[in-house]
Design a protein around this motif. Structure first.
Motif, PDB file in Angstrom:
ATOM      1  N   LEU A   1      31.986  19.315  25.540  1.00 51.64           N
ATOM      2  CA  LEU A   1      31.509  17.910  25.881  1.00 51.64           C
ATOM      3  C   LEU A   1      32.489  16.791  26.076  1.00 51.64           C
ATOM      4  O   LEU A   1      32.275  15.828  26.926  1.00 51.64           O
ATOM      5  CB  LEU A   1      30.502  17.644  24.631  1.00 51.64           C
ATOM      6  N   VAL A   2      33.672  16.816  25.113  1.00 51.25           N
ATOM      7  CA  VAL A   2      34.586  15.807  25.400  1.00 51.25           C
ATOM      8  C   VAL A   2      35.951  16.798  25.432  1.00 51.25           C
ATOM      9  O   VAL A   2      36.199  17.586  24.335  1.00 51.25           O
ATOM     10  CB  VAL A   2      34.652  14.824  23.930  1.00 51.25           C
ATOM     11  N   SER A   3      36.575  16.365  26.234  1.00 57.37           N
ATOM     12  CA  SER A   3      37.988  17.050  26.600  1.00 57.37           C
ATOM     13  C   SER A   3      38.998  16.472  25.244  1.00 57.37           C
ATOM     14  O   SER A   3      38.716  15.413  25.085  1.00 57.37           O
ATOM     15  CB  SER A   3      38.606  16.838  27.739  1.00 57.37           C
ATOM     16  N   TRP A   4      39.681  17.639  24.661  1.00 51.57           N
ATOM     17  CA  TRP A   4      40.905  17.190  23.930  1.00 51.57           C
ATOM     18  C   TRP A   4      41.730  16.018  24.346  1.00 51.57           C
ATOM     19  O   TRP A   4      42.213  15.306  23.656  1.00 51.57           O
ATOM     20  CB  TRP A   4      41.726  18.411  23.413  1.00 51.57           C
ATOM     21  N   GLU A   5      42.154  16.225  25.558  1.00 55.29           N
ATOM     22  CA  GLU A   5      43.104  15.264  25.875  1.00 55.29           C
ATOM     23  C   GLU A   5      42.555  14.048  26.140  1.00 55.29           C
ATOM     24  O   GLU A   5      43.099  12.877  26.021  1.00 55.29           O
ATOM     25  CB  GLU A   5      43.673  15.700  27.496  1.00 55.29           C
ATOM     26  N   ASP A   6      41.153  13.596  26.581  1.00 51.73           N
ATOM     27  CA  ASP A   6      40.672  12.427  26.694  1.00 51.73           C
ATOM     28  C   ASP A   6      40.416  11.814  25.389  1.00 51.73           C
ATOM     29  O   ASP A   6      40.555  10.688  25.201  1.00 51.73           O
ATOM     30  CB  ASP A   6      39.342  12.443  27.553  1.00 51.73           C
ATOM     31  N   PHE A   7      40.033  12.630  24.474  1.00 51.95           N
ATOM     32  CA  PHE A   7      39.707  12.302  22.925  1.00 51.95           C
ATOM     33  C   PHE A   7      41.117  11.930  22.525  1.00 51.95           C
ATOM     34  O   PHE A   7      41.182  10.803  21.785  1.00 51.95           O
ATOM     35  CB  PHE A   7      39.365  13.374  22.176  1.00 51.95           C
ATOM     36  N   ALA A   8      42.071  12.524  22.718  1.00 52.55           N
ATOM     37  CA  ALA A   8      43.711  11.904  22.087  1.00 52.55           C
ATOM     38  C   ALA A   8      43.914  10.979  22.560  1.00 52.55           C
ATOM     39  O   ALA A   8      44.522  10.220  21.675  1.00 52.55           O
ATOM     40  CB  ALA A   8      44.420  13.250  22.780  1.00 52.55           C
ATOM     41  N   LYS A   9      43.366  10.391  23.674  1.00 54.85           N
ATOM     42  CA  LYS A   9      43.803   8.761  24.275  1.00 54.85           C
ATOM     43  C   LYS A   9      42.975   7.862  23.514  1.00 54.85           C
ATOM     44  O   LYS A   9      43.497   6.703  23.410  1.00 54.85           O
ATOM     45  CB  LYS A   9      43.572   8.996  25.406  1.00 54.85           C
ATOM     46  N   GLU A  10      42.047   8.247  22.669  1.00 49.10           N
ATOM     47  CA  GLU A  10      41.135   6.997  22.202  1.00 49.10           C
ATOM     48  C   GLU A  10      41.125   7.390  20.450  1.00 49.10           C
ATOM     49  O   GLU A  10      40.350   6.487  19.969  1.00 49.10           O
ATOM     50  CB  GLU A  10      39.791   7.446  22.773  1.00 49.10           C
ATOM     51  N   VAL A  11      42.079   8.038  20.258  1.00 45.90           N
ATOM     52  CA  VAL A  11      42.151   8.259  18.515  1.00 45.90           C
ATOM     53  C   VAL A  11      43.185   7.353  18.137  1.00 45.90           C
ATOM     54  O   VAL A  11      44.262   7.132  18.629  1.00 45.90           O
ATOM     55  CB  VAL A  11      42.504   9.731  18.144  1.00 45.90           C
ATOM     56  N   PHE A  12      43.129   6.612  17.081  1.00 43.73           N
ATOM     57  CA  PHE A  12      43.962   5.830  16.538  1.00 43.73           C
ATOM     58  C   PHE A  12      44.224   6.186  15.070  1.00 43.73           C
ATOM     59  O   PHE A  12      43.227   6.532  14.469  1.00 43.73           O
ATOM     60  CB  PHE A  12      43.480   4.281  16.581  1.00 43.73           C
TER      61      PHE A  12
ATOM     62  N   GLU B   1      48.097   3.162  15.292  1.00 47.31           N
ATOM     63  CA  GLU B   1      49.067   3.613  16.043  1.00 47.31           C
ATOM     64  C   GLU B   1      48.362   4.523  16.811  1.00 47.31           C
ATOM     65  O   GLU B   1      47.416   5.165  16.701  1.00 47.31           O
ATOM     66  CB  GLU B   1      49.909   4.659  15.223  1.00 47.31           C
ATOM     67  N   LYS B   2      48.854   4.547  18.103  1.00 45.92           N
ATOM     68  CA  LYS B   2      48.257   5.497  19.190  1.00 45.92           C
ATOM     69  C   LYS B   2      48.276   7.171  18.974  1.00 45.92           C
ATOM     70  O   LYS B   2      49.259   7.496  18.231  1.00 45.92           O
ATOM     71  CB  LYS B   2      48.703   5.174  20.547  1.00 45.92           C
ATOM     72  N   PHE B   3      47.652   7.947  19.510  1.00 43.32           N
ATOM     73  CA  PHE B   3      47.435   9.449  19.208  1.00 43.32           C
ATOM     74  C   PHE B   3      48.570   9.946  20.176  1.00 43.32           C
ATOM     75  O   PHE B   3      48.425   9.767  21.195  1.00 43.32           O
ATOM     76  CB  PHE B   3      46.123  10.100  19.609  1.00 43.32           C
ATOM     77  N   SER B   4      49.377  11.057  19.736  1.00 48.65           N
ATOM     78  CA  SER B   4      50.477  11.534  20.704  1.00 48.65           C
ATOM     79  C   SER B   4      49.713  12.928  21.090  1.00 48.65           C
ATOM     80  O   SER B   4      49.200  13.689  20.462  1.00 48.65           O
ATOM     81  CB  SER B   4      51.504  12.005  19.778  1.00 48.65           C
ATOM     82  N   GLN B   5      49.698  13.049  22.540  1.00 44.30           N
ATOM     83  CA  GLN B   5      49.332  14.088  23.018  1.00 44.30           C
ATOM     84  C   GLN B   5      49.749  15.492  23.053  1.00 44.30           C
ATOM     85  O   GLN B   5      49.315  16.424  23.364  1.00 44.30           O
ATOM     86  CB  GLN B   5      49.304  13.754  24.587  1.00 44.30           C
ATOM     87  N   ASN B   6      51.007  15.435  22.557  1.00 44.02           N
ATOM     88  CA  ASN B   6      51.879  16.676  22.343  1.00 44.02           C
ATOM     89  C   ASN B   6      51.299  17.401  21.022  1.00 44.02           C
ATOM     90  O   ASN B   6      52.140  18.406  20.726  1.00 44.02           O
ATOM     91  CB  ASN B   6      53.185  16.429  22.334  1.00 44.02           C
ATOM     92  N   MET B   7      50.302  17.092  20.455  1.00 45.43           N
ATOM     93  CA  MET B   7      49.858  17.714  19.250  1.00 45.43           C
ATOM     94  C   MET B   7      49.258  18.934  19.628  1.00 45.43           C
ATOM     95  O   MET B   7      48.670  20.028  18.639  1.00 45.43           O
ATOM     96  CB  MET B   7      49.040  16.924  18.310  1.00 45.43           C
ATOM     97  N   GLY B   8      48.557  19.232  20.891  1.00 49.08           N
ATOM     98  CA  GLY B   8      48.052  20.414  21.317  1.00 49.08           C
ATOM     99  C   GLY B   8      46.569  20.752  20.895  1.00 49.08           C
ATOM    100  O   GLY B   8      46.041  19.666  20.223  1.00 49.08           O
ATOM    101  N   MET B   9      45.859  21.357  21.451  1.00 43.91           N
ATOM    102  CA  MET B   9      44.673  21.697  21.383  1.00 43.91           C
ATOM    103  C   MET B   9      44.272  22.516  20.128  1.00 43.91           C
ATOM    104  O   MET B   9      44.939  23.293  19.593  1.00 43.91           O
ATOM    105  CB  MET B   9      44.047  22.808  22.426  1.00 43.91           C
ATOM    106  N   PRO B  10      43.077  21.973  19.519  1.00 42.55           N
ATOM    107  CA  PRO B  10      42.845  22.769  18.242  1.00 42.55           C
ATOM    108  C   PRO B  10      42.655  24.170  18.345  1.00 42.55           C
ATOM    109  O   PRO B  10      42.353  24.583  19.524  1.00 42.55           O
ATOM    110  CB  PRO B  10      41.420  22.166  17.867  1.00 42.55           C
ATOM    111  N   GLY B  11      42.557  25.038  17.333  1.00 46.40           N
ATOM    112  CA  GLY B  11      42.852  26.350  17.294  1.00 46.40           C
ATOM    113  C   GLY B  11      41.635  27.013  17.760  1.00 46.40           C
ATOM    114  O   GLY B  11      41.663  28.022  18.433  1.00 46.40           O
TER     115      GLY B  11
END
Length: 159
Positions: A20-31, A2-12
């Motif tokens: 080094l790696v943005s959360w938004e870009d990372f979120a697109k590549e997590v399964f 399953e693909k990662f949903s971007q509405n989970m928000g940035m970690p605390g």
């Protein structure tokens, strides 16, 4: 998977520097993969898939440079490589009875670990040697020197 949903928000954690790696870009590549958590809980645990595994492919990502990929591939934790033979980093979470919560937490942990592993450690500043340490070393050095002198003088007398 399953693909990662971007509405989970940035970690605390709030960082002053750009990560080094943005959360938004990372979120697109997590399964994600889900499975049964197991353990205590009876029949409900045996039939519902609440455990979540977040999977990030180090070898297939475009977010990392070749040097960063190599750094992660060679990274070891507790004597084991953090990157599996498949080229993935996998974090499994079973803390909650909610699959969504487990997915969010697994993704957050994976992201934080990735940033931690990619961030170089600051160089240590060499501290000044205390005076008592210098004095101790000098005493030990004089004692060794004296032993050597005694050995060599004793050797000459025997001849």
């Amino acid at each position: 998977m399953e693909k990662f949903s971007q509405n989970m928000g940035m970690p605390g954690k709030k960082e002053k520097k750009e990560p080094l790696v943005s959360w938004e870009d990372f979120a697109k590549e997590v399964f994600f993969e889900t499975d049964r958590a197991g353990g205590h809980g009876g029949q409900n645990v045996n039939k519902t898939e609440t455990a979540a595994r977040a999977r990030f492919s180090v070898t297939d990502t475009s977010l990392l440079t070749p040097a960063q990929k190599l750094l992660l591939i060679n990274k070891k934790r507790n004597g084991h490589s953090v990157v599996k033979a498949s080229g993935d980093i996998i974090i499994r979470n079973v803390d909650s009875a909610s699959q969504k919560t487990n997915k969010e937490k697994a993704a957050r942990i994976l992201y934080e670990q990735l940033i931690k592993w990619l961030t170089p450690l600051p160089e240590r500043k060499k501290t000044k040697e205390p005076a008592w340490v210098k004095a101790l070393k000098e005493r030990e050095k004089k004692a060794r020197s004296q032993k050597k002198k005694e050995r060599s003088s004793g050797h000459n007398e025997r001849l």
